[in-house]
Motif scaffolding. Structure first.
Motif, PDB file in Angstrom:
ATOM      1  N   GLU A  96      20.634  21.319 -15.314  1.00  0.00           N
ATOM      2  CA  GLU A  96      20.925  20.201 -16.213  1.00  0.00           C
ATOM      3  C   GLU A  96      21.619  19.074 -15.456  1.00  0.00           C
ATOM      4  O   GLU A  96      21.262  17.892 -15.592  1.00  0.00           O
ATOM      5  CB  GLU A  96      21.807  20.678 -17.375  1.00  0.00           C
ATOM      6  N   ALA A  97      22.597  19.441 -14.631  1.00  0.00           N
ATOM      7  CA  ALA A  97      23.360  18.409 -13.909  1.00  0.00           C
ATOM      8  C   ALA A  97      22.481  17.664 -12.906  1.00  0.00           C
ATOM      9  O   ALA A  97      22.548  16.435 -12.792  1.00  0.00           O
ATOM     10  CB  ALA A  97      24.549  19.046 -13.202  1.00  0.00           C
ATOM     11  N   LEU A  98      21.646  18.398 -12.177  1.00  0.00           N
ATOM     12  CA  LEU A  98      20.781  17.748 -11.185  1.00  0.00           C
ATOM     13  C   LEU A  98      19.729  16.872 -11.859  1.00  0.00           C
ATOM     14  O   LEU A  98      19.429  15.770 -11.383  1.00  0.00           O
ATOM     15  CB  LEU A  98      20.102  18.801 -10.307  1.00  0.00           C
ATOM     16  N   GLY A 103      17.777  11.922 -12.565  1.00  0.00           N
ATOM     17  CA  GLY A 103      17.066  11.149 -13.591  1.00  0.00           C
ATOM     18  C   GLY A 103      17.655   9.763 -13.764  1.00  0.00           C
ATOM     19  O   GLY A 103      16.933   8.765 -13.852  1.00  0.00           O
ATOM     20  N   GLY A 104      18.986   9.683 -13.773  1.00  0.00           N
ATOM     21  CA  GLY A 104      19.645   8.386 -13.944  1.00  0.00           C
ATOM     22  C   GLY A 104      19.374   7.458 -12.769  1.00  0.00           C
ATOM     23  O   GLY A 104      19.129   6.261 -12.939  1.00  0.00           O
ATOM     24  N   VAL A 458      28.216  12.297 -13.562  1.00  0.00           N
ATOM     25  CA  VAL A 458      27.908  13.673 -13.185  1.00  0.00           C
ATOM     26  C   VAL A 458      28.743  14.011 -11.951  1.00  0.00           C
ATOM     27  O   VAL A 458      28.809  13.222 -11.006  1.00  0.00           O
ATOM     28  CB  VAL A 458      26.409  13.847 -12.832  1.00  0.00           C
ATOM     29  N   VAL A 459      29.404  15.170 -11.986  1.00  0.00           N
ATOM     30  CA  VAL A 459      30.204  15.617 -10.841  1.00  0.00           C
ATOM     31  C   VAL A 459      29.601  16.924 -10.321  1.00  0.00           C
ATOM     32  O   VAL A 459      29.417  17.878 -11.092  1.00  0.00           O
ATOM     33  CB  VAL A 459      31.679  15.845 -11.247  1.00  0.00           C
ATOM     34  N   GLN A 501      18.097  18.874  -3.341  1.00  0.00           N
ATOM     35  CA  GLN A 501      17.695  19.026  -4.750  1.00  0.00           C
ATOM     36  C   GLN A 501      17.537  17.664  -5.408  1.00  0.00           C
ATOM     37  O   GLN A 501      16.600  17.425  -6.172  1.00  0.00           O
ATOM     38  CB  GLN A 501      18.732  19.865  -5.501  1.00  0.00           C
ATOM     39  N   LEU A 502      18.478  16.765  -5.132  1.00  0.00           N
ATOM     40  CA  LEU A 502      18.369  15.417  -5.711  1.00  0.00           C
ATOM     41  C   LEU A 502      17.132  14.706  -5.174  1.00  0.00           C
ATOM     42  O   LEU A 502      16.412  14.045  -5.913  1.00  0.00           O
ATOM     43  CB  LEU A 502      19.633  14.605  -5.393  1.00  0.00           C
TER      44      LEU A 502
END
Ligand code: SF4
Length: 707
Positions: A96-98, A103-104, A458-459, A501-502
């Motif tokens: 979810e965080a990634l 996405g942003g 996001v952290v 991953q990003l």
């Protein structure tokens, strides 16, 4: 080995650019001690940070789960304690965080264009992380808006060195001070900031090397110095030009060297004619005869070396300062031999390597300019993707662009920040924090909920240095291997893994296979990109040798600790001498703000304090924010040593504890920038050096009051 521990793991100190080799003593998956190894930079020595600054990795405030900002929580540094994180954030899975983080960034790139994004990487990460981070920004975000704290460190020195000698790194290692007859240490406080390097200087002094310590503050090394030049803050170019004047006009220039190795000597000689020591003495606050004595000793020494720090780089004329040092060394023929040359003392453990790896907006890896057609074409081929041919924005410029009007096509709207804390380290923090808060999307990857992370959407919980394998490059150009000693806590992940991953979620097809998130594969790709300096340093060789100095061009090349022996890597092989005028500080003291503020570090604390203030021993030695002043100034202000003192500039105000230090000149206050509760950078000025784009954090006007 030590039987009381489970294992000993060889690595590198995570703090300063000296690059001491260490061995972690690990028991029950915790570091219980650190020992100095027999490394080329330290020979078993460590300072207090290296020896005791390790337990931050085990601190209860470590981030161990990804966090996502709760809707509607305003972006402000609200004074919440780390334990109250849940008022601002909620925990999330990695997926979810990634997805949200990438996405942003992707949405902004696709709707507002590549220039709406920027990234700050870190000089505290490995070379492999720096390389991959800048590759993500250039190939995934689509612009060159990537930078890191070198911009606030030696960017001006590097600008001058690239112009003057064609290379941004040191000519001789620190340890070479043992071969010098004289060393000039200027704008640096090595006893606090490069402590093991300072021990080599003191050893040399004990064997007869003359130390000339030039700095507005009289610091500990002064006790070992032959001459201490406590020049007036901001009079650096005046002092240096007077030294060059003396060398040239007293006929002490090395004529053979000047003729064969330099360009533009006539212009320099004509320029410094106006800068006699007698004329400059009142500006500098140093007697003319002392200036002449030092210049003569420097020029006539068998070997003389210059080492400098942020005291002269962090000015609007920082590049001019370094130009003067290059000229001084060149006209004296003091370069290209043992015990001579130019050594900008690098601050962070990997600020040299991160810059080499391309974590800067105007250069690809190995200082290949992004606007050079050949370099641009080479990297487009190498990475298999079109690249932006225009230099990106720098650290301070990015914060300005975050606050640009909405119709500015270069407005920065989204950022990815890995391991840096600009909400503490940038100049004029109220402005920088407003810039960070104004971002539509901010992704922060770090060990702790730093001041910057509090402003994030996001952290991502990152890996500490003892938890990963990678290389770092020290101030001596030595590439050194750090090894993983600990498992990751909770759900924290390797930084290399997170970056990849990003990248994949932003559409890049990255496959770096292997242990430790493919670190060896990343290193080998980086080695190809940087073949002109590290071709001979393979990953296998690093496993065997731990430390190899570049330039190193083949497997049997031992590396070159001393460079520029018969030429420098400029176009014509000559050292370009660039005259410098006196450019005053951007903000001088006046009736309203009569004191000069100098910021810096202290021995026990590292930069923004996120690690060392969470290391028990270091925090116990220096638990409180302090401001150092001369005893006479304290008396005039009616503040007791230890009493409270408020310091205010046009941009902000902090209250801290006064400390008497008669080495701080009258009319001046010195504040370390590690303390969030009294952040020195709330006060500082973000005026930039036009060449290096470094901010003038070493000089601004403040007023002081008791309480
Ligand atoms: Fe670490 Fe620098 Fe101290 Fe060495 S001198 S132990 S590298 S902080």
């Amino acid at each position: 080995g030590d039987r009381s521990v489970d294992r000993e793991v060889d690595s590198v100190c995570p703090y300063c650019g000296v690059g001491c080799l260490i061995s972690y003593q690990v028991k029950d998956d915790r570091i219980v001690a650190v020992q100095g190894r027999d490394g080329p930079a330290n020979r078993g020595r460590l300072c207090v940070k290296g020896r005791f600054g390790f337990d931050y990795v085990h601190h209860r405030q470590r981030l161990t789960r990804p966090l996502i900002r709760k809707p509607g929580v305003p972006k402000a540094l609200s004074g919440l304690k780390p334990e109250q994180w849940f008022e601002v954030f909620r925990e999330a899975s990695w997926d979810e965080a990634l997805d949200l983080a990438a996405g942003g960034l992707k949405r902004l790139r696709d709707t507002k264009g590549p220039k709406s994004l920027a990234g700050f990487g870190s000089a505290k990460g490995s070379n492999e992380e720096a390389y991959l981070f800048q590759k993500l920004v250039r190939t995934g975000f689509g612009s060159n808006n990537v930078d890191h704290c070198t911009r606030l460190c030696h960017a001006s020195s590097v600008a001058a060195l690239l112009e003057g000698v064609g290379s941004g790194a040191v000519s001789n290692p620190v340890n070479d001070v043992q071969h010098a007859e004289l060393i000039l240490v200027i704008g640096a406080n090595p006893s606090s900031n490069h402590p093991v390097a300072a021990t080599w200087m003191k050893n040399a002094a004990a064997r007869g090397t003359k130390i000339v310590l030039a700095d507005p503050r009289r610091t500990e090394l002064s006790r070992h110095a032959w001459r201490t030049l406590q020049f007036k803050a901001d009079a650096d170019v005046a002092l240096l030009n007077a030294l060059i004047h003396t060398v040239i006009h007293e006929g002490l220039a090395d004529q053979d060297f000047v003729r064969e190795r330099t360009a533009n000597y006539e212009a320099l000689a004509a320029h410094v004619a106006d800068y006699s020591p007698e004329r400059m003495a009142p500006l500098c606050g140093i007697p003319a005869e002392t200036i002449r004595e030092v210049a003569r000793a420097f020029a006539t020494a068998r070997a003389a070396m210059v080492l400098w720090g942020m005291g002269i780089s962090q000015h609007v004329h920082g590049t001019d300062n370094a130009r003067c040092l290059i000229s001084l060394v060149a006209v004296s023929g003091q370069i290209g031999k043992p015990g001579s040359g130019l050594h900008p003392l690098r601050g962070q453990n990997n600020v040299q390597g991160a810059s080499d790896a391309g974590l800067i907006p105007m250069m690809f890896p190995n200082y290949q300019r992004v606007d050079n057609a050949d370099a641009h074409a080479w990297f487009e081929r190498f990475w298999g993707t079109p690249l932006d041919p225009t230099p990106g924005y720098t650290v301070v410029e990015i914060m300005h662009k975050a606050l640009a009007p909405d119709d500015d096509s270069h407005k920065i709207r989204g950022m990815y920040i890995l391991g840096e804390n600009p909400a503490m380290s940038d100049p004029d923090l109220n402005h920088a924090r407003a810039g960070l808060a104004a971002l539509e999307h901010l992704v922060v990857q770090d060990l702790f909920l730093t001041e910057t992370a509090w402003l994030a959407d996001v952290v991502l919980p990152a890996s500490g240095w003892p938890e990963k394998t990678g290389t770092v490059t020290n101030t001596d150009r030595m590439v050194q291997l750090g090894r993983r000693a600990l498992p990751l806590p909770g759900d924290a992940r390797l930084d290399l893994w997170i970056v990849q991953q990003l990248a994949r979620r932003m559409g890049l097809d990255w496959r770096y296979e292997g242990d430790d998130a493919g670190v060896a594969a990343v290193y080998e790709e980086m080695r190809q990109a940087m073949h002109a300096s590290i071709a001979g340093i393979s990953w296998e060789r690093l496993q065997r040798e731990h430390s190899v100095t570049y330039p190193c061009l083949s497997e049997d090349d031992p590396g070159q600790p001393i460079v520029f022996i018969d030429r420098v890597p400029t176009a014509d092989g000559r050292i370009r001498l660039v005259p410098a005028d006196i450019v005053p500080a951007d903000e001088r003291p006046d009736d309203d703000y009569p004191f000069v503020l100098i910021t810096g570090r202290q021995l026990e604390h590292w930069h923004t304090g996120s690690m060392t203030r969470r290391a028990d021993v270091l925090d116990a030695i220096e638990p409180l924010p302090v401001a150092s002043l001369h005893g006479i100034d304290l008396q005039r202000l009616g503040v007791a040593p230890d009493g409270l003192l408020t310091v205010e500039s046009r941009r902000g105000r902090v209250t801290l504890h006064a400390r008497r230090d008669d080495g701080t000149p009258l009319g001046t206050v010195f504040i370390p920038f590690a303390f969030a509760e009294a952040a020195a950078n709330l006060l500082t000025n973000d005026a930039l050096d036009p060449f290096g784009k470094i901010a003038e954090v070493k000089y601004c006007a403040v007023r002081l009051s008791p309480g």
